[in-house]
Scaffold this active site. Structure first.
Site, mmCIF file in Angstrom:
data_model
loop_
_atom_site.group_PDB
_atom_site.id
_atom_site.type_symbol
_atom_site.label_atom_id
_atom_site.label_comp_id
_atom_site.label_asym_id
_atom_site.label_seq_id
_atom_site.Cartn_x
_atom_site.Cartn_y
_atom_site.Cartn_z
ATOM 1 C CG ASP A 51 -39.789 17.734 -77.211
ATOM 2 O OD1 ASP A 51 -39.253 16.476 -76.789
ATOM 3 O OD2 ASP A 51 -39.828 18.855 -76.610
ATOM 4 C CE1 TYR A 56 -41.690 22.399 -71.512
ATOM 5 C CE2 TYR A 56 -42.140 21.174 -73.400
ATOM 6 C CZ TYR A 56 -41.243 21.181 -72.843
ATOM 7 O OH TYR A 56 -39.944 21.351 -73.080
ATOM 8 C CG HIS A 122 -37.240 18.837 -68.527
ATOM 9 N ND1 HIS A 122 -38.408 19.545 -68.697
ATOM 10 C CD2 HIS A 122 -37.117 19.353 -68.815
ATOM 11 C CE1 HIS A 122 -38.353 20.447 -69.636
ATOM 12 N NE2 HIS A 122 -37.678 20.729 -70.147
ATOM 13 C CB SER A 153 -33.685 17.325 -71.772
ATOM 14 O OG SER A 153 -33.748 18.038 -71.863
ATOM 15 C CD GLN A 176 -36.299 17.954 -75.958
ATOM 16 O OE1 GLN A 176 -36.194 19.316 -75.477
ATOM 17 N NE2 GLN A 176 -36.767 17.237 -76.428
ATOM 18 C CB SER A 246 -44.181 28.022 -85.012
ATOM 19 O OG SER A 246 -44.963 28.702 -85.206
ATOM 20 N NE ARG A 251 -43.593 33.690 -88.155
ATOM 21 C CZ ARG A 251 -42.976 34.398 -87.420
ATOM 22 N NH1 ARG A 251 -43.518 34.256 -85.810
ATOM 23 N NH2 ARG A 251 -43.075 35.815 -88.033
#
Length: 288
Positions: A51, A56, A122, A153, A176, A246, A251
């Protein structure tokens, strides 16, 4: 949901007849190097969905990492193909139809994967006209084969009602939104369930802000797992699609291993009862 009925390869049906992996790696706020490494760690661990988002700034890095992994016969020993890996991105800003359409094309080009499996608006920011114009751009991207599934989202109930009332050619398959035991968003999740819209739960670990909560600690001990696994399993058993983030190999692997236990009904209610409307980042769901 019995433990053995879920795995990292589990996919949920979406409203258009396609399917979506139920656990995905989130790459929010990762650098280029971190995103590239995390994607490969996740794919090696069995994740089949990543995702990302325009905001980002790592769509290209994720796409390159996916392509590299698929072409690595040692890592990809099962011979998986592009269609076996699910990639999501999101529109940074709602404005005009032309701007949104151009932006979607830019994301497809940036990731280098040929198409994007899921593309989301978004946020609802920008106002009604911008939201509806941007959604029309998503519909056309689907029609043109650039996107497989469309969604939104951070949409609140009023934004979803507005979009549905506009009688779009395609209804959103996904919303989302931040969802975890400390922010259950019952208003949004109930509405989405009624309208066959799947919930993708971002920040499913509440950004580790409640890992020392006594209920989380006690249930982790009871089920012999980590607190993160408790929260992810809660999301899975609610039928949500959690997006744990993560950069740690260990993890990432641990977050994906929630198939060895099942939270009983009483403990599921106990977890849901922790709701305190904890917002860990932003909450645009009430914007006009």
């Amino acid at each position: 949901m019995a433990p053995n009925s879920f795995s990292l390869t589990t996919r949920l049906p979406v409203s258009n007849g396609l399917t979506i992996p139920q656990i995905q790696l989130g790459v929010y706020m990762m650098s280029s190097r971190q995103a590239s490494e995390a994607v490969k760690y996740a794919l090696n661990a069995g994740y089949r969905a990543i995702d990302s988002a325009q905001m980002y700034r790592n769509e290209r890095d994720c796409g390159k990492a996916i392509s590299s992994w698929l072409n690595d016969t040692n890592a990809n020993s099962s011979g998986l193909k592009r269609e076996d890996i699910f990639f999501t991105s999101k529109l940074a800003q709602n404005s005009s139809y032309a701007a949104a359409r151009k932006s979607i094309k830019s994301s497809v080009e940036a990731c280098g994967l040929g198409y994007i499996d899921l593309f989301l608006l978004h946020s609802p920011y920008g106002g009604k006209a911008a939201r509806l114009a941007s959604w029309k751009a998503v519909e056309d991207a689907i029609a043109d084969g650039e996107v497989k599934i469309g969604g939104v989202s951070n949409f609140g109930v009023k934004h979803l009602e507005e979009l549905i009332a506009s009688k779009p050619r395609i209804l959103p398959a996904i919303n989302q939104v931040e969802v975890h035991p400390f922010n259950t968003r019952e208003d949004i999740t109930s509405f989405c369930k009624q309208h066959n819209i799947l919930i993708e739960a971002y920040a499913p670990l509440a950004r580790a802000l409640r890992m020392k909560h006594p209920v989380i600690v006690a249930l982790a001990k009871k089920y012999q797992c980590t607190g993160a696994q408790v929260m992810i399993r809660w999301s899975v058993q609610n039928g949500y699609i959690p997006l744990p983030k993560s950069v740690s190999k260990e993890r990432i692997e641990s977050n994906g291993k929630v198939d060895f236990f099942e939270i009983d009904d009483a403990d599921m209610k106990k977890l849901s009862g922790l709701d305190e409307y904890l917002v860990t980042d932003w909450d645009p769901t009430d914007t006009d």
